[in-house]
Structures are given as structure tokens and as C-alpha cells.
Design a protein around this motif. Structure first.
Motif, PDB file in Angstrom:
ATOM      1  N   GLU A   1       0.827  -1.218   0.000  1.00 24.23           N
ATOM      2  CA  GLU A   1       0.000   0.000   0.000  1.00 24.23           C
ATOM      3  C   GLU A   1       0.861   1.269   0.000  1.00 24.23           C
ATOM      4  O   GLU A   1       0.324   2.381   0.025  1.00 24.23           O
TER       5      GLU A   1
ATOM      6  N   SER B   1       7.557  -7.032  10.939  1.00 20.63           N
ATOM      7  CA  SER B   1       8.250  -7.804   9.911  1.00 20.63           C
ATOM      8  C   SER B   1       8.987  -8.926  10.611  1.00 20.63           C
ATOM      9  O   SER B   1       9.910  -8.670  11.384  1.00 20.63           O
TER      10      SER B   1
ATOM     11  N   THR C   1      -2.250 -11.455   7.156  1.00 23.60           N
ATOM     12  CA  THR C   1      -1.341 -12.355   7.884  1.00 23.60           C
ATOM     13  C   THR C   1      -1.214 -11.891   9.326  1.00 23.60           C
ATOM     14  O   THR C   1      -1.310 -12.691  10.266  1.00 23.60           O
TER      15      THR C   1
HETATM   16  N1  LIG Z   1      -8.757  -4.934   2.888  1.00 24.43           N
HETATM   17  C1  LIG Z   1      -8.024  -4.307   3.775  1.00 24.43           C
HETATM   18  O1  LIG Z   1      -8.567  -3.566   4.599  1.00 24.43           O
HETATM   19  C2  LIG Z   1      -6.537  -4.543   3.802  1.00 24.43           C
HETATM   20  C3  LIG Z   1      -5.817  -4.073   4.902  1.00 24.43           C
HETATM   21  C4  LIG Z   1      -4.436  -4.287   4.921  1.00 24.43           C
HETATM   22  C5  LIG Z   1      -3.821  -4.964   3.881  1.00 24.43           C
HETATM   23  N2  LIG Z   1      -4.557  -5.411   2.831  1.00 24.43           N
HETATM   24  C6  LIG Z   1      -3.891  -6.121   1.737  1.00 24.43           C
HETATM   25  O2  LIG Z   1      -3.256  -7.266   2.284  1.00 24.43           O
HETATM   26  C7  LIG Z   1      -2.060  -7.544   1.572  1.00 24.43           C
HETATM   27  C8  LIG Z   1      -0.888  -7.618   2.543  1.00 24.43           C
HETATM   28  O3  LIG Z   1      -1.197  -8.512   3.588  1.00 24.43           O
HETATM   29  P1  LIG Z   1      -0.258  -9.746   3.984  1.00 24.43           P
HETATM   30  O4  LIG Z   1      -1.118 -10.670   4.773  1.00 24.43           O
HETATM   31  O5  LIG Z   1       0.417 -10.273   2.765  1.00 24.43           O
HETATM   32  O6  LIG Z   1       0.879  -9.068   4.856  1.00 24.43           O
HETATM   33  P2  LIG Z   1       0.859  -8.315   6.283  1.00 24.43           P
HETATM   34  O7  LIG Z   1      -0.055  -8.997   7.232  1.00 24.43           O
HETATM   35  O8  LIG Z   1       0.695  -6.871   6.046  1.00 24.43           O
HETATM   36  O9  LIG Z   1       2.356  -8.533   6.729  1.00 24.43           O
HETATM   37  C9  LIG Z   1       2.761  -9.824   7.033  1.00 24.43           C
HETATM   38  C10 LIG Z   1       4.190  -9.830   7.467  1.00 24.43           C
HETATM   39  O10 LIG Z   1       4.287 -10.396   8.732  1.00 24.43           O
HETATM   40  C11 LIG Z   1       5.456 -11.231   8.789  1.00 24.43           C
HETATM   41  N3  LIG Z   1       5.023 -12.562   9.237  1.00 24.43           N
HETATM   42  C12 LIG Z   1       4.819 -12.881  10.527  1.00 24.43           C
HETATM   43  N4  LIG Z   1       4.458 -14.156  10.661  1.00 24.43           N
HETATM   44  C13 LIG Z   1       4.386 -14.670   9.427  1.00 24.43           C
HETATM   45  C14 LIG Z   1       4.053 -15.938   8.896  1.00 24.43           C
HETATM   46  N5  LIG Z   1       3.730 -16.970   9.704  1.00 24.43           N
HETATM   47  N6  LIG Z   1       4.071 -16.107   7.562  1.00 24.43           N
HETATM   48  C15 LIG Z   1       4.422 -15.094   6.756  1.00 24.43           C
HETATM   49  N7  LIG Z   1       4.736 -13.869   7.205  1.00 24.43           N
HETATM   50  C16 LIG Z   1       4.732 -13.661   8.521  1.00 24.43           C
HETATM   51  C17 LIG Z   1       6.109 -11.192   7.447  1.00 24.43           C
HETATM   52  O11 LIG Z   1       7.169 -10.242   7.524  1.00 24.43           O
HETATM   53  P3  LIG Z   1       8.500 -10.277   6.636  1.00 24.43           P
HETATM   54  O12 LIG Z   1       8.139 -10.874   5.318  1.00 24.43           O
HETATM   55  O13 LIG Z   1       8.883  -8.852   6.563  1.00 24.43           O
HETATM   56  O14 LIG Z   1       9.456 -11.129   7.382  1.00 24.43           O
HETATM   57  C18 LIG Z   1       5.016 -10.661   6.556  1.00 24.43           C
HETATM   58  O15 LIG Z   1       5.444  -9.849   5.524  1.00 24.43           O
HETATM   59  C19 LIG Z   1      -1.886  -6.426   0.562  1.00 24.43           C
HETATM   60  O16 LIG Z   1      -2.362  -6.876  -0.678  1.00 24.43           O
HETATM   61  C20 LIG Z   1      -2.784  -5.322   1.089  1.00 24.43           C
HETATM   62  O17 LIG Z   1      -3.254  -4.493   0.077  1.00 24.43           O
HETATM   63  C21 LIG Z   1      -5.901  -5.220   2.785  1.00 24.43           C
END
Ligand SMILES: NC(=O)c1ccc[n+]([C@@H]2O[C@H](COP(=O)([O-])OP(=O)(O)OC[C@H]3O[C@@H](n4cnc5c(N)ncnc54)[C@H](OP(=O)(O)O)[C@@H]3O)[C@@H](O)[C@H]2O)c1
Length: 243
Positions: A79, A109, A182
Motif C-alpha cells: 500500500e 516484519s 497475515t
Molecule cells: N482490505 C483491507 O482492509 C486490507 C488491509 C491491509 C492490507 N490489505 C492487503 O493485504 C495484503 C498484505 O497482507 P499480507 O497478509 O500479505 O501481509 P501483512 O499482514 O501486512 O504482513 C505480514 C508480514 O508479517 C510477517 N510474518 C509474521 N508471521 C508470518 C508468517 N507466519 N508467515 C508469513 N509472514 C509472517 C512477514 O514479515 P517479513 O516478510 O517482513 O518477514 C510478513 O510480511 C496487501 O495486498 C494489502 O493491500 C488489505
């Protein structure tokens, strides 16, 4: 059980909206998301296309009143989070309540693989926080300590309970988590969520995108109670509280 409030957003002043999102306790962790009516948390990889004016109005109210804004590295990168800024009006709202101009930004992270030269760190009005595991790369943590406070908790996975305790010990009691899925999935699994605010947008996205909570299957379903429903242009802003 207290009554559920049903309101229309266009009938609410900002002051009333603030009152509707008054935290129940001094130590409070709320999570805010937008999703499509069929449960997608992204459209074309982002939350923006699901959001609109109504969702943004609530989003800004929630940002205005928190001590710390918590977001996962995936969200910060996808984002394009920059340094936290609030309008003069919102800064004044905070000043009247003895709050600093802006909340602190805390990025989760697991690996601490974040760019210390990112504007989120270099142009922040308040020193940001990085939450990572204790076994994240030592050099990465050292670089980040130049620009942020590092809370390193847990081995292999972030210890979220310890992280939340560490935030509260810094006086950051009102925690607003803006995702992503996540991070939210982990907070649900660890039973740390006091409030879930969800905007349901009048869109069907179909299969493909992630849900609001992702990760390993949680062992227990957490019961929540509905606090209020605000409607605006077919969007529903739902406030769920720890049951
Ligand atoms: N609809 C909404 O309101 C909304 C809100 C927020 C985000 N989003 C969307 O959600 C997406 C991002 O979310 P996300 O879930 O990919 O990431 P996230 O929850 O924003 O970040 C997850 C981070 O936590 C770490 N982590 C901790 N435990 C983990 C595990 N067991 N497995 C993997 N990572 C773990 C990793 O860090 P490191 O990789 O740095 O080590 C990972 O990058 C984007 O597309 C965004 O646009 C939507």
C-alpha cells in the motif's frame, strides 16, 4: 446486552462518529479492514479499490484517535505507507486531548527485512517501531535501530502477546491495526483483538483474493458482539467488540 446502534453516516458529525468509536478500555486493540460483500480483502492486490469516501471517513477517525498504528510489512510495502500525516483539524483534535500530533507507526516484519531509508522511517514525525523476531538478521536489526526502536520478540515467529505488552509499556495503549491479513490472522490466533471494524463494500469480487484474516487454521472461533452498524451508499460499517 447493550442495544445495537443503526445509523446513517451522512447524519453523523465527526464528533458523533468519534463517540461511536470510543474505546471500551484504556488498553485496547482494534483492527480495521474493508472487504467486498463476498469477503475479498483486496481487488487487484490492494484494498483501495474496495474502499470509498465512507470507509475513508471512518478510517481517518480511527487513525486520529490511536496511540500507535500497527501494520504488517506486506501491507506497508503493497500500500506504499509513507510517514504518518494528519490534517490540521485532526492534529488539533489530538492536542485538545493531550495527544502528540500523530500516532507512532509500528511495522511488523518477522525477518526485519525493511528498508531503513524508506520515507516511513526517514521522514517520520515520531520515531517508528519495528516488531520482529529475536532471531531476525542481526545486521538488519542494527540498521533499523538507526531509524526506529526495535522490539524483537519470539523465535521463528513474532510473539505478538509480548509485542503488545511492549507497546503498552511505552504508553502506547490504544493500538489500531490496519492489517494485513497475515498479521490479523496471528492476532486472532493469539486472542489479542478487542475490536474488529469492518467496512463491507457493495461489490462481488469472486474467487482469488485473500480474506481479511489469513494464516494457519485458528484453534478457536472468537465470539464478538455487534456494537453498531453505519450505512453509507450501500457500504456497511460494522463495529464488532470482544463478546
Ligand atoms: N482490505 C483491507 O482492509 C486490507 C488491509 C491491509 C492490507 N490489505 C492487503 O493485504 C495484503 C498484505 O497482507 P499480507 O497478509 O500479505 O501481509 P501483512 O499482514 O501486512 O504482513 C505480514 C508480514 O508479517 C510477517 N510474518 C509474521 N508471521 C508470518 C508468517 N507466519 N508467515 C508469513 N509472514 C509472517 C512477514 O514479515 P517479513 O516478510 O517482513 O518477514 C510478513 O510480511 C496487501 O495486498 C494489502 O493491500 C488489505
Amino acid at each position: 446486552m447493550p442495544d445495537v446502534q443503526y445509523r446513517r453516516l451522512d447524519e453523523l458529525s465527526d464528533a458523533e462518529l468519534h463517540r461511536m468509536y470510543e474505546p471500551v478500555e484504556a488498553d485496547w486493540l482494534r483492527v480495521n479492514f474493508v472487504s467486498s460483500a463476498d469477503g475479498a480483502a483486496t481487488l487487484d492486490g490492494l484494498s483501495g479499490p474496495l474502499s470509498g469516501e465512507a470507509d475513508k471517513r471512518v478510517f481517518k477517525v480511527l487513525r486520529t484517535r490511536c496511540d500507535v498504528l500497527l501494520a504488517g510489512s506486506g501491507t506497508v510495502l503493497a500500500e506504499g505507507y509513507g510517514p504518518l500525516e494528519l490534517s490540521a483539524e485532526r492534529v488539533a483534535w489530538r492536542a485538545e486531548r493531550g495527544l502528540p500530533d500523530v500516532p507512532v507507526m509500528a511495522v511488523v516484519s518477522r525477518s526485519a527485512r525493511l528498508d531503513p531509508n524508506a520515507p516511513l522511517f526517514t521522514r517520520a514525525k515520531r520515531r517508528p517501531i519495528v516488531i520482529c523476531t529475536a532471531d531476525a538478521a542481526v545486521e538488519q536489526m542494527a540498521d533499523l535501530r538507526e531509524v526506529a526502536d526495535v522490539i524483537a520478540v519470539g523465535t521463528g515467529a513474532v510473539d505478538y502477546r509480548a509485542a503488545v505488552t511492549a507497546l503498552r509499556e511505552r504508553g502506547l495503549k490504544q493500538i489500531l491495526c490496519e492489517g494485513g491479513p497475515t498479521l490479523f490472522g496471528s492476532l486472532v490466533a493469539d486472542d489479542l483483538v478487542d475490536e474488529f471494524d469492518l467496512t463491507v463494500a457493495p461489490l462481488l469480487v469472486g474467487g482469488g483474493p485473500i480474506r481479511t484474516a489469513e494464516g494457519p487454521t485458528s484453534e478457536a472461533a472468537r465470539r464478538m458482539r455487534l456494537g453498531h452498524v453505519i450505512e453509507a451508499g450501500g457500504n456497511l460499517m460494522l463495529r464488532y467488540l470482544r463478546g
